[in-house]
Design a protein around this motif. Structure first.
Motif, PDB file in Angstrom:
ATOM      1  N   PRO A 116     -35.903 -69.902  81.027  1.00  0.00           N
ATOM      2  CA  PRO A 116     -36.310 -70.193  82.407  1.00  0.00           C
ATOM      3  C   PRO A 116     -35.617 -71.457  82.910  1.00  0.00           C
ATOM      4  O   PRO A 116     -35.492 -72.432  82.158  1.00  0.00           O
ATOM      5  CB  PRO A 116     -37.827 -70.398  82.302  1.00  0.00           C
ATOM      6  N   VAL A 117     -35.178 -71.435  84.153  1.00  0.00           N
ATOM      7  CA  VAL A 117     -34.527 -72.605  84.749  1.00  0.00           C
ATOM      8  C   VAL A 117     -35.440 -73.254  85.791  1.00  0.00           C
ATOM      9  O   VAL A 117     -35.764 -74.427  85.699  1.00  0.00           O
ATOM     10  CB  VAL A 117     -33.174 -72.240  85.382  1.00  0.00           C
ATOM     11  N   THR A 118     -35.877 -72.481  86.772  1.00  0.00           N
ATOM     12  CA  THR A 118     -36.808 -73.009  87.762  1.00  0.00           C
ATOM     13  C   THR A 118     -37.427 -71.903  88.594  1.00  0.00           C
ATOM     14  O   THR A 118     -36.792 -70.869  88.833  1.00  0.00           O
ATOM     15  CB  THR A 118     -36.117 -74.017  88.714  1.00  0.00           C
ATOM     16  N   LEU A 119     -38.659 -72.120  89.002  1.00  0.00           N
ATOM     17  CA  LEU A 119     -39.302 -71.274  90.009  1.00  0.00           C
ATOM     18  C   LEU A 119     -38.779 -71.774  91.351  1.00  0.00           C
ATOM     19  O   LEU A 119     -39.077 -72.887  91.768  1.00  0.00           O
ATOM     20  CB  LEU A 119     -40.823 -71.397  89.929  1.00  0.00           C
ATOM     21  N   LEU A 120     -38.002 -70.925  91.994  1.00  0.00           N
ATOM     22  CA  LEU A 120     -37.252 -71.339  93.181  1.00  0.00           C
ATOM     23  C   LEU A 120     -38.118 -71.398  94.436  1.00  0.00           C
ATOM     24  O   LEU A 120     -38.193 -72.409  95.130  1.00  0.00           O
ATOM     25  CB  LEU A 120     -36.116 -70.336  93.385  1.00  0.00           C
ATOM     26  N   ALA A 121     -38.775 -70.281  94.725  1.00  0.00           N
ATOM     27  CA  ALA A 121     -39.535 -70.188  95.976  1.00  0.00           C
ATOM     28  C   ALA A 121     -40.531 -69.048  95.898  1.00  0.00           C
ATOM     29  O   ALA A 121     -40.385 -68.123  95.098  1.00  0.00           O
ATOM     30  CB  ALA A 121     -38.589 -69.951  97.153  1.00  0.00           C
ATOM     31  N   SER A 122     -41.544 -69.127  96.740  1.00  0.00           N
ATOM     32  CA  SER A 122     -42.500 -68.020  96.874  1.00  0.00           C
ATOM     33  C   SER A 122     -42.530 -67.588  98.334  1.00  0.00           C
ATOM     34  O   SER A 122     -42.286 -68.388  99.238  1.00  0.00           O
ATOM     35  CB  SER A 122     -43.907 -68.448  96.426  1.00  0.00           C
ATOM     36  N   VAL A 123     -42.789 -66.301  98.522  1.00  0.00           N
ATOM     37  CA  VAL A 123     -42.886 -65.741  99.868  1.00  0.00           C
ATOM     38  C   VAL A 123     -44.207 -64.974  99.942  1.00  0.00           C
ATOM     39  O   VAL A 123     -44.351 -63.925  99.310  1.00  0.00           O
ATOM     40  CB  VAL A 123     -41.715 -64.786 100.188  1.00  0.00           C
ATOM     41  N   GLY A 223     -51.495 -63.697 102.319  1.00  0.00           N
ATOM     42  CA  GLY A 223     -52.036 -63.726 100.954  1.00  0.00           C
ATOM     43  C   GLY A 223     -51.596 -64.913 100.132  1.00  0.00           C
ATOM     44  O   GLY A 223     -51.099 -64.744  99.009  1.00  0.00           O
ATOM     45  N   SER A 224     -51.781 -66.114 100.652  1.00  0.00           N
ATOM     46  CA  SER A 224     -51.392 -67.320  99.915  1.00  0.00           C
ATOM     47  C   SER A 224     -52.520 -68.337  99.946  1.00  0.00           C
ATOM     48  O   SER A 224     -53.490 -68.191 100.698  1.00  0.00           O
ATOM     49  CB  SER A 224     -50.124 -67.924 100.534  1.00  0.00           C
ATOM     50  N   ALA A 225     -52.382 -69.375  99.131  1.00  0.00           N
ATOM     51  CA  ALA A 225     -53.428 -70.397  99.072  1.00  0.00           C
ATOM     52  C   ALA A 225     -53.457 -71.257 100.331  1.00  0.00           C
ATOM     53  O   ALA A 225     -54.498 -71.775 100.707  1.00  0.00           O
ATOM     54  CB  ALA A 225     -53.212 -71.272  97.839  1.00  0.00           C
ATOM     55  N   GLU A 226     -52.286 -71.406 100.952  1.00  0.00           N
ATOM     56  CA  GLU A 226     -52.193 -72.216 102.158  1.00  0.00           C
ATOM     57  C   GLU A 226     -51.520 -71.425 103.270  1.00  0.00           C
ATOM     58  O   GLU A 226     -50.752 -70.495 103.004  1.00  0.00           O
ATOM     59  CB  GLU A 226     -51.391 -73.495 101.881  1.00  0.00           C
ATOM     60  N   ARG A 227     -51.789 -71.786 104.493  1.00  0.00           N
ATOM     61  CA  ARG A 227     -51.155 -71.122 105.630  1.00  0.00           C
ATOM     62  C   ARG A 227     -49.645 -71.360 105.605  1.00  0.00           C
ATOM     63  O   ARG A 227     -49.171 -72.347 105.065  1.00  0.00           O
ATOM     64  CB  ARG A 227     -51.743 -71.617 106.951  1.00  0.00           C
ATOM     65  N   THR A 236     -55.430 -67.556 105.839  1.00  0.00           N
ATOM     66  CA  THR A 236     -55.198 -67.042 104.489  1.00  0.00           C
ATOM     67  C   THR A 236     -56.365 -66.146 104.076  1.00  0.00           C
ATOM     68  O   THR A 236     -57.465 -66.229 104.632  1.00  0.00           O
ATOM     69  CB  THR A 236     -55.077 -68.190 103.474  1.00  0.00           C
ATOM     70  N   THR A 237     -56.125 -65.313 103.080  1.00  0.00           N
ATOM     71  CA  THR A 237     -57.191 -64.464 102.555  1.00  0.00           C
ATOM     72  C   THR A 237     -58.311 -65.313 101.965  1.00  0.00           C
ATOM     73  O   THR A 237     -59.485 -64.934 102.024  1.00  0.00           O
ATOM     74  CB  THR A 237     -56.631 -63.510 101.490  1.00  0.00           C
ATOM     75  N   ALA A 238     -57.970 -66.473 101.415  1.00  0.00           N
ATOM     76  CA  ALA A 238     -58.984 -67.378 100.866  1.00  0.00           C
ATOM     77  C   ALA A 238     -59.905 -67.884 101.974  1.00  0.00           C
ATOM     78  O   ALA A 238     -61.135 -67.907 101.823  1.00  0.00           O
ATOM     79  CB  ALA A 238     -58.326 -68.543 100.158  1.00  0.00           C
ATOM     80  N   GLU A 239     -59.322 -68.260 103.090  1.00  0.00           N
ATOM     81  CA  GLU A 239     -60.121 -68.727 104.220  1.00  0.00           C
ATOM     82  C   GLU A 239     -61.039 -67.628 104.742  1.00  0.00           C
ATOM     83  O   GLU A 239     -62.123 -67.901 105.271  1.00  0.00           O
ATOM     84  CB  GLU A 239     -59.209 -69.179 105.366  1.00  0.00           C
ATOM     85  N   LEU A 240     -60.607 -66.393 104.599  1.00  0.00           N
ATOM     86  CA  LEU A 240     -61.351 -65.259 105.122  1.00  0.00           C
ATOM     87  C   LEU A 240     -62.340 -64.690 104.115  1.00  0.00           C
ATOM     88  O   LEU A 240     -62.889 -63.604 104.319  1.00  0.00           O
ATOM     89  CB  LEU A 240     -60.367 -64.170 105.578  1.00  0.00           C
ATOM     90  N   GLY A 241     -62.573 -65.428 103.027  1.00  0.00           N
ATOM     91  CA  GLY A 241     -63.590 -65.022 102.061  1.00  0.00           C
ATOM     92  C   GLY A 241     -63.092 -64.189 100.903  1.00  0.00           C
ATOM     93  O   GLY A 241     -63.890 -63.671 100.129  1.00  0.00           O
ATOM     94  N   MET A 242     -61.761 -64.046 100.753  1.00  0.00           N
ATOM     95  CA  MET A 242     -61.193 -63.255  99.668  1.00  0.00           C
ATOM     96  C   MET A 242     -60.202 -64.100  98.858  1.00  0.00           C
ATOM     97  O   MET A 242     -58.995 -63.845  98.856  1.00  0.00           O
ATOM     98  CB  MET A 242     -60.484 -62.014 100.227  1.00  0.00           C
ATOM     99  N   THR A 246     -54.761 -63.049  96.362  1.00  0.00           N
ATOM    100  CA  THR A 246     -53.587 -63.907  96.512  1.00  0.00           C
ATOM    101  C   THR A 246     -52.375 -63.147  95.999  1.00  0.00           C
ATOM    102  O   THR A 246     -52.309 -62.795  94.829  1.00  0.00           O
ATOM    103  CB  THR A 246     -53.750 -65.211  95.719  1.00  0.00           C
ATOM    104  N   ALA A 247     -51.457 -62.883  96.897  1.00  0.00           N
ATOM    105  CA  ALA A 247     -50.264 -62.114  96.534  1.00  0.00           C
ATOM    106  C   ALA A 247     -49.045 -62.774  97.162  1.00  0.00           C
ATOM    107  O   ALA A 247     -48.896 -62.794  98.377  1.00  0.00           O
ATOM    108  CB  ALA A 247     -50.399 -60.671  97.007  1.00  0.00           C
ATOM    109  N   GLU A 248     -48.230 -63.335  96.318  1.00  0.00           N
ATOM    110  CA  GLU A 248     -46.999 -63.975  96.775  1.00  0.00           C
ATOM    111  C   GLU A 248     -45.836 -63.455  95.947  1.00  0.00           C
ATOM    112  O   GLU A 248     -45.861 -63.535  94.725  1.00  0.00           O
ATOM    113  CB  GLU A 248     -47.089 -65.492  96.626  1.00  0.00           C
ATOM    114  N   ASN A 249     -44.855 -62.903  96.639  1.00  0.00           N
ATOM    115  CA  ASN A 249     -43.634 -62.569  95.922  1.00  0.00           C
ATOM    116  C   ASN A 249     -42.944 -63.885  95.601  1.00  0.00           C
ATOM    117  O   ASN A 249     -43.064 -64.848  96.364  1.00  0.00           O
ATOM    118  CB  ASN A 249     -42.726 -61.690  96.787  1.00  0.00           C
TER     119      ASN A 249
END
Length: 322
Positions: A116-123, A223-227, A236-242, A246-249
Motif C-alpha cells: 500500500p502507498v496511500t489512500l488517495l481520495a474518497s467520493v 452517504g458520507s460522514a460529512e457533507r 448526510t445519511t448520518a444526519e438523517l438518522g442512518m 455510509t458508502a464512499e467509493n
C-alpha cells in the motif's frame, strides 16, 4: 584478515550503492495502471494527481488504462508486477475490498499481495430519485418503500458494485425491500433512472452531479460522514438518522508486493504533496472528491477494514444470491 576486509569492503560498497540508488529514484518514467476506461471518475483523478506527481518526482507518470472485471484485471497486473518502483496502480474500493466477497475466484488477496502507498481520495455515494417519485426528502422515500415493499426499484452499475451494495446497506438499515436492478455500467443505469424505469440510485457524485444541477434528478442524501462541498445543502445519511448507511467509493495507490520501503515512502511523499497543491485540490474537489493522502500503514489497515465491512453487507443482504 584479507578475506574479512574484502568482504567488509564489498558490503560497504553494496550498501552505498543501494543508498545512492534510493536517493536517485526515480530515474525513469513510472507506469500507473488505472483499471478502468479512460474518461471516467477514476481516470480523471489519476490524471490530475499523476501530472503533479510527475512534476514533483522529476519523471513522467504514464497512465495505462486496463479495464475489466470491475477493476480486478488491471489491479492484478500490479500485484504480479516487478517491485522496482516503476509500476504502480490506482485502484478502487471495488477491486481492493468488495470483489473478494462478490467474485467466485480472485487472482490476488488485497490485504497481502500489494505494498500500500496511500489512500488517495474518497467520493461519497449520492442518493437520488427521478422526478416521477413522490418523495421530496429521504424520509419520504423510506415511507414510500415501507408502504409498498418491493414496489420501488434501485439501479446500480452492476452486481457487487458500490452503488449496488450501498442500496443493499439502505435496505438493511432502514428495513425496506427495494429491488435491485443491475446494469452494465453507470451510464445505462442513469439513463433508465431518468426515464423512470427505476426509481432511485446511489452513485459517485461526479456521475450524478450534472443531472442534479439540471434538476432532472433530486438529491436526497449523501452517504458520507460529512457533507460534501459540491452539494453543501444535501444532508448526510448520518444526519438523517442512518449512520450505518455510509458508502464512499475510494481510490488508492498500490505497488507490487516487495517494493522497497524507501521507494514506497518516496511515492507517498510525492502524492501527499500533489494532493496539497491548490490546483489539484480545486479540480478534484469540484468533482466531489475528498482528498486524503494517508500513510502506507493507514491505507493497509483501511483495505482490511473495508474488506470486512462489505463482506458482512454481502452476507447479510444475500446480494450475490439475487
Amino acid at each position: 584478515m584479507k578475506s574479512f576486509v574484502t568482504l567488509a569492503l564489498g558490503v560497504s560498497i553494496a550498501t552505498l550503492s543501494a543508498a545512492a540508488s534510493a536517493q536517485e529514484y526515480p530515474t525513469q518514467a513510472i507506469r500507473m495502471v488505472v483499471p478502468f476506461s479512460a474518461g471516467g471518475p477514476a481516470d480523471t483523478i489519476a490524471r490530475v494527481v499523476s501530472q503533479k506527481m510527475g512534476e514533483i518526482l522529476g519523471q513522467p507518470i504514464v497512465i495505462e488504462n486496463r479495464g475489466g472485471a470491475g477493476g480486478v484485471i488491471g489491479t492484478d497486473l500490479v500485484a504480479k508486477g516487478a517491485p522496482d518502483g516503476y509500476l504502480i496502480g490506482m485502484s478502487s474500493a471495488g477491486a481492493l475490498a468488495i470483489s473478494a466477497s462478490v467474485q467466485q475466484t480472485m487472482p490476488y488477496d488485497a490485504t497481502t499481495d500489494f505494498a500500500p502507498v496511500t489512500l488517495l481520495a474518497s467520493v461519497p455515494e449520492l442518493l437520488v430519485v427521478n422526478d416521477g417519485v413522490e418523495a421530496e426528502t429521504f424520509d419520504e422515500l423510506l415511507e414510500l418503500a415501507r408502504a409498498e415493499p418491493g414496489a420501488l426499484n434501485f439501479a446500480s452499475s452492476g452486481p457487487g458494485s458500490m452503488p449496488h451494495l450501498a442500496g443493499e446497506l439502505l435496505n438493511i438499515a432502514a428495513e425496506i425491500e427495494a429491488v435491485h436492478v443491475p446494469y452494465a455500467g453507470a451510464a445505462p443505469a442513469v439513463t433508465d433512472l431518468l426515464g423512470g424505469q427505476v426509481q432511485f440510485m446511489f452513485a459517485d457524485i461526479p456521475v450524478l452531479l450534472p443531472h442534479v444541477q439540471e434538476g432532472t434528478l433530486r438529491a436526497l442524501a449523501v452517504g458520507s460522514a460529512e457533507r460534501t462541498g459540491t452539494l453543501p445543502d444535501v444532508a448526510t445519511t448520518a444526519e438523517l438518522g442512518m449512520p450505518d448507511v455510509t458508502a464512499e467509493n475510494w481510490y488508492g495507490i498500490v505497488a507490487p508486493p516487495g517494493t522497497p520501503e524507501d521507494v514506497v515512502a518516496t511515492l507517498n511523499a510525492a502524492i501527499v504533496e500533489a494532493l496539497a497543491d491548490e490546483g489539484v485540490a480545486e479540480t478534484l474537489g469540484s468533482q466531489g472528491a475528498n482528498l486524503i493522502g494517508s500513510s502506507p500503514q493507514e491505507f493497509g489497515d483501511y483495505i482490511a477494514s473495508e474488506t470486512e465491512k462489505w463482506a458482512e453487507v454481502v452476507e447479510v443482504s444475500g446480494a450475490m444470491d439475487q
